[in-house]
Every structure is written in structure tokens, then in C-alpha cells.
Enzyme design. Structure first.
Site, short mmCIF file in Angstrom:
data_model
loop_
_atom_site.label_atom_id
_atom_site.label_comp_id
_atom_site.label_asym_id
_atom_site.label_seq_id
_atom_site.Cartn_x
_atom_site.Cartn_y
_atom_site.Cartn_z
N THR A 41 0.82 -1.21 0.00
CA THR A 41 0.00 0.00 0.00
C THR A 41 0.85 1.26 0.00
O THR A 41 0.47 2.28 -0.58
CB THR A 41 -0.95 0.00 1.22
OG1 THR A 41 -1.76 -1.17 1.18
CG2 THR A 41 -1.84 1.23 1.22
N TYR A 50 -7.96 1.01 -4.14
CA TYR A 50 -6.60 1.33 -4.57
C TYR A 50 -5.92 0.07 -5.06
O TYR A 50 -6.35 -1.06 -4.79
CB TYR A 50 -5.79 1.97 -3.43
CG TYR A 50 -5.43 1.03 -2.30
CD1 TYR A 50 -4.23 0.32 -2.31
CD2 TYR A 50 -6.29 0.83 -1.23
CE1 TYR A 50 -3.91 -0.55 -1.29
CE2 TYR A 50 -5.98 -0.03 -0.20
CZ TYR A 50 -4.78 -0.72 -0.23
OH TYR A 50 -4.47 -1.59 0.79
N SER A 77 1.09 -7.30 -0.51
CA SER A 77 1.70 -8.34 0.34
C SER A 77 0.89 -9.62 0.38
O SER A 77 1.39 -10.66 0.81
CB SER A 77 1.94 -7.81 1.76
OG SER A 77 0.73 -7.58 2.44
N GLN A 78 -0.35 -9.59 -0.08
CA GLN A 78 -1.10 -10.84 -0.23
C GLN A 78 -0.48 -11.71 -1.31
O GLN A 78 -0.77 -12.92 -1.38
CB GLN A 78 -2.58 -10.56 -0.53
CG GLN A 78 -2.85 -9.95 -1.90
CD GLN A 78 -2.80 -8.44 -1.89
OE1 GLN A 78 -2.16 -7.84 -1.03
NE2 GLN A 78 -3.50 -7.82 -2.83
N THR A 136 1.12 -4.32 4.32
CA THR A 136 0.86 -4.58 5.74
C THR A 136 0.18 -5.92 6.01
O THR A 136 0.27 -6.44 7.12
CB THR A 136 0.01 -3.46 6.34
OG1 THR A 136 -1.23 -3.37 5.62
CG2 THR A 136 0.74 -2.13 6.26
N ASP A 137 -0.50 -6.49 5.02
CA ASP A 137 -1.30 -7.69 5.29
C ASP A 137 -0.45 -8.86 5.77
O ASP A 137 -0.88 -9.63 6.64
CB ASP A 137 -2.08 -8.10 4.04
CG ASP A 137 -3.30 -7.21 3.80
OD1 ASP A 137 -3.61 -6.39 4.68
OD2 ASP A 137 -3.93 -7.34 2.73
N LYS A 150 -1.00 -7.79 12.95
CA LYS A 150 -1.94 -6.82 12.40
C LYS A 150 -3.32 -7.12 12.95
O LYS A 150 -3.87 -8.19 12.73
CB LYS A 150 -1.95 -6.87 10.87
CG LYS A 150 -2.79 -5.75 10.24
CD LYS A 150 -2.73 -5.75 8.72
CE LYS A 150 -3.55 -4.57 8.17
NZ LYS A 150 -3.56 -4.55 6.70
N GLU A 162 -5.97 -29.93 27.57
CA GLU A 162 -7.19 -30.62 27.15
C GLU A 162 -6.91 -31.65 26.05
O GLU A 162 -7.77 -32.45 25.72
CB GLU A 162 -8.23 -29.61 26.67
CG GLU A 162 -8.74 -28.69 27.77
CD GLU A 162 -9.91 -27.84 27.31
OE1 GLU A 162 -10.90 -28.40 26.80
OE2 GLU A 162 -9.83 -26.60 27.46
#
Length: 337
Positions: free
Chosen positions: A13, A24, A57-58, A90-91, A163, A294
């Protein structure tokens, strides 16, 4: 003393441009254009740069991870810069930062940064974040804390950052300890003297790279590790189909303290018996998975991730499998890294 700072740009971004509909596109402008947008240019540093990638970044891949690591290692080992800044979307920034935290030498500061708003937004945050990253990378103390991320003036450790918001400027938190410092202009304030988890030159993987036991070059490919997100009402047929697919390792984003249904537990135990490494993590932002609470991890042959979130637990397992480590050593990594 003039500091040499090298920028490795990957897009995101921070390099994005907006459209008329309010959306965007990430990774549209060059790192040179980002530098031109800075509110001021530091006078006490020489900034060089290269465009290693230009994607959202994806779309970050294992190949980009390895190219980043190899460039950082070369720059560090050959004393080509005094600090490195990585611009990134940022992702998945926390994942890239953690990978680099495990496989780079830590001889010089490595700082990631990005933006929550595209470069041509009304009030973009990218220029200030980039300027903060440059100043942080020019400091000597930053090299002792492993790979760092600076966003919205807050300095975070790659080990703990997550994030936690999709749009706001303060979208990142470090769980459970909080940021390690604050960057205000050219002044860095650190709250801590060190990070408890192993990082950079002290990790098992950085040492393996130094000895040649791990080589991220020559078309290196990380082992296939997938994340299974657990929720209420999961269908047994779907679980059987998913678990039976080819996996070198499986990370389970369990509920609560990494808990899973009895059906899933038995399916995963069968995979563990076949040699597939199964790691129990939690889908909770504030969570810790302990052994044998557990779920009888000893009996089922499972590893637990401690406080590592599923995405970072996957990275650690991929690198552990690349070194062909036995199960007890893999568990030890989650206790220390």
C-alpha cells in the site's frame, strides 16, 4: 558519521495508488518516488535502494522471502550498508518480518515499514513511516533487537507483532508485551534492552545458513505446511478430505487454548503417526497453547506453538522441516523462538 542505509522495496500500500471508487491498487509506484515524497531528507545518511518486487503483500511468495533474506545476508556479510529498510504491504508484513528474524544475521539493523493508506491519499502515512524506518535503521541499538517493524511511530519486534485492524493507522499490536519503542522524528526511544526469544544470529536457522546446512538459494523451496482454521460445526467429511491432502506439516488454528474436536484430534493423530508434523496453535489474538492440557499431546505426537500465532507457527515449522529436525527439537524451537 554518515550512515549508509539501503532500501529493499517490495511494493504494498505504501507504493499504491487510489482509484475514483475509493479503492486502490498496491505496488504501483517505485521506491525512488517514495523517497521523493518524504517530508524531509535526512542529512546524515546516504540512502541507496533497489526494487526487489512490487506487489501487494497478499502476493508475497516464498521466493520473495528467500530473495530478501539472501540480499540482507549479502549486504550484512559484505558490509555494504549500515542498516536496511524493507518497504512492504501490511497484510503479511508480520510473516515476512518473522521469517527474516529467523534467517538473517542481525549484524546491522533491519527495519520493515509500510502504510495503511496509498501514496496518493489525502493524508498518506507512508512518507512518515518510511522516514521513521530510515532513522531507526541508522541507529546502532536496533541491531540488537532482531528484525523490527515501525508503523505509526511505534517500534515492534518481528516475534510479537500482529496486524489487528484492517484500515486504521494504528492497525498493529505487539502481543502480549506491546511495542519495544517509539520513533519520534530522528529520535529513538527503546523501552527494552533485549527480546526474550531467539532471533537473527542466535536462531537455529541463521546458524545453519552460516555453516551451509541450510541454503536459501539455488531454487530452495520451503516444505508444504498448511493452516487449518477451526470453528464450531466442522463437517467430518470435510475434515477427512482436508487432512488427507498432501502436507509436510499442519498447523491447527484451534479454538481457545488450541483446542480441537475429538474427530479432528484422531484424524491429526493418524497423520502424526505417518510422520506429518502437527502443531497446535490458537486462532485467538491473545492466546497461549500449552502441552497436555485438554489434548494429550504426548500421546498424540503433537507439537504446541506456545504464543506464536498460526501464521508464524507455520513459518517456524517450514524452516524446521527444511532442516529435517526430529519432533523433540521442533518442540524446543517453539519454546525458544
Amino acid at each position: 558519521m554518515v550512515k549508509r542505509i539501503h532500501i529493499l522495496a517490495t511494493g504494498g500500500t505504501i507504493a499504491g495508488t487510489a482509484d475514483k471508487h475509493g479503492g486502490y491498487a498496491a505496488g504501483q509506484i517505485s521506491v525512488e518516488a517514495l523517497l521523493d515524497s518524504l517530508p524531509s531528507r535526512p542529512q546524515d545518511m546516504v540512502v541507496s535502494f533497489e526494487q526487489l518486487a512490487n506487489v501487494g503483500s497478499q502476493s508475497i511468495t516464498n521466493d520473495i522471502w528467500c530473495r530478501l533474506a539472501n540480499r540482507i545476508n549479502k549486504i550484512s556479510n559484505e558490509n555494504l550498508a549500515d542498516g536496511i529498510v524493507v518497504t512492504h504491504g501490511t497484510d503479511t508484513m508480520e510473516e515476512t518480518a518473522y521469517f527474516l528474524n529467523l534467517v538473517t544475521p542481525g549484524q546491522i539493523p533491519v527495519v520493515l515499514t509500510g502504510a495503511m493508506k496509498p501514496a496518493d491519499a489525502f493524508s498518506p502515512d507512508g512518507p512518515e513511516n518510511l522516514l521513521s524506518a530510515l532513522y531507526l535503521a541508522a541507529g546502532t541499538v536496533a541491531a540488537n533487537l532482531g528484525v523490527l517493524i515501525v508503523m505509526n511511530s511505534a517500534i515492534h519486534s518481528a516475534r510479537y507483532i500482529q496486524k489487528t485492524g484492517s484500515n486504521q493507522d494504528n492497525a498493529f499490536q505487539s502481543i502480549p508485551f506491546g511495542p519495544v519503542g517509539i520513533q519520534r522524528g530522528d529520535t529513538t526511544h527503546f523501552f527494552v534492552n533485549g527480546i526474550s526469544s531467539l532471533h537473527t544470529t542466535h536462531t537455529a536457522f541463521s546458524k545453519a545458513i552460516q555453516t551451509g546446512a541450510l541454503n536459501l538459494q539455488d531454487k530452495f523451496s520451503l516444505p508444504a505446511v498448511n493452516i487449518l482454521y477451526v470453528h464450531a460445526g466442522m463437517q467430518d467429511e470435510m475434515l477427512r478430505h482436508w487432512v488427507a491432502m498432501p502436507h509436510h506439516g499442519i498447523v491447527v488454528a484451534g479454538v481457545g487454548s488450541g483446542n480441537i474436536s475429538r474427530t479432528l484430534e484422531s484424524l491429526l493423530a493418524a497423520q502424526a503417526a505417518k510422520g506429518v508434523v502437527v502443531v497446535r496453535s490458537t486462532r485467538l489474538a491473545f492466546g497461549h497453547v500449552a502441552r497436555n492440557v485438554e489434548v494429550d499431546d504426548n500421546q498424540q505426537g503433537f507439537v504446541v506453538a506456545g504464543s506464536l500465532n498460526p501464521a508464524k507457527a507455520r513459518i517456524l515449522l517450514q524452516l524446521a522441516l527444511a532442516l529435517k529436525l526430529p519432533l523433540p527439537q521442533i518442540q524446543a524451537l517453539y519454546n525458544t523462538h
